[in-house]
Design an enzyme around this catalytic site. Sequence first.
Site, short mmCIF file in Angstrom:
data_model
loop_
_atom_site.label_atom_id
_atom_site.label_comp_id
_atom_site.label_asym_id
_atom_site.label_seq_id
_atom_site.Cartn_x
_atom_site.Cartn_y
_atom_site.Cartn_z
N ALA A 8 0.85 -1.19 0.00
CA ALA A 8 0.00 0.00 0.00
C ALA A 8 0.88 1.23 0.00
CB ALA A 8 -0.92 0.01 1.22
N CYS A 9 0.55 2.20 -0.85
CA CYS A 9 1.27 3.47 -0.90
C CYS A 9 0.27 4.61 -0.78
CB CYS A 9 2.08 3.60 -2.19
SG CYS A 9 1.09 3.73 -3.69
#
Length: 504
Positions: A8-9
């Site tokens: 996840a970014c």
Amino acid sequence: MKLLAVTACPTGIAHTYMAAEALEVAAEEAGHEIVVETQGSAGSTPFTQAQLDEADAIILAADVEVRDRERFAHLPTVTSPVKKAIGGAPGLIEQAVAKAAEQPKGSAAAAVPAQRGESDMAVKNFGSGFGSRLRGWLMTGVSYVIPFVAAGGLLIALGFALGGYQITEAPDVVSFNDDGVASVVFDPGALQSWAALFFQVGGLAFGFLVPVLAGFIAYAIADRPALVPGFVGGMIAVQTHAGFLGGLVAGLLAGAVIYGLKLWQPPRALAGIMPVLVLPLIGTAVVGAIMFLVVGTPLAAATTGLTDWLNGLSGTNAILLGALLGLMMAFDMGGPVNKAAYAFAVAGLSTGSETALMIMAAVMAAGMTPPLALALATAVRKNLFTKVEQENGRAAWLLGASFITEGAIPFAAADPLRVIPSIMAGSAVAGSLSMAFGSTLRAPHGGIFVVPLIGNPFAYLLAIVAGTLVSAVLVVALKSARRTPAEATPAPATAPAAAAPVAG
């Protein structure tokens, strides 16, 4: 072994999916099975219960809060920034395998957090230090803001493109008289009416920026009970003209207050209503009072000072700022420094000042340049790059045109000493020329697809071309000057950038 991973970014676009593919490639090469849950902008497919039961360990490669992390309490866990999974996936796989051997799933060592009785917020840890956690909280807020900025900014830009700058003076599409009766002023056959509609809808979307930022920063710190005080604190920041700075402070304040309240062990009779009544009520009252009476006015003064400073930039100062932002955009290609420059530009959009719109344009130009430059370099001097890099280069054309700077990461990971300085130089040129030409941008994303909405578009394209050429020439020159026979052999495959979904 059977491994799981979550990536996840902050934007949920490029890093999330590039990290997922890098982990999949590394696991396959090491002879292990892996399933990756990508918590990105396209949504995610959660692990099945069977996958959770069969897994030996999990890798959490994330720069924002990992959703539903309690599912993994029984598994040995390796945590890292998402960028490390892109450039160092084999190392993470090795760490996960080693942890699985040392700490079998369900063992006391693997379940330490659960045994300590940590709160939800304590589990949401983005690193070992406070600085890492703080960056994670802020990036969580920014990740939820970006869709509002994108939708609102593009609609506002479209309104200006269709109706001209006088569209700001158009009457409200829906208005109310003194008796509260609504009237609609809209002509479906008139372009000006559509322009006014798009402009006003975009303006409403922009109105959510600060409350959403504050609400989800608070949520990242202390979970759902912090949403209400976070949103309310953000709205107070809007009312007191504290702006983006006020939203940051309101979110951190709301999260801290709710986290502090969570540490109190209530009587059994109150435990059931704590999350839905007591925590939001007390938190909102405390945050509201502090924002109105203590920090709202000073933050408003700071925001006004920042806006005046931006509006006062001209000539050499503006060009130097463009160059600095360009250097930051290319330095880590979507990492914390890149996101700091991007967040600075997005924050300025809410002010609507001409200089802030120029900054947004410069940031996007500088972010497009690195992938485009490496795509060009691989096209003109193929012999300097491996087969995998040549494939990445073909994908980088579209990634760069779409303002996805992460398209340069595979090249930088393979040869950082020559690639990173080269792309920084080109991005500095693109950013400074964009500022010098006075190009403006009201949309925070879109790349080449929003060029018709950019002020002074032809000069803007010239800035991007100039930056691309500078970086490409430097990359080719440095690789040619210091190329050794060993470099001619194919390098290990890195995750192809083509796997990253392209967001327009």
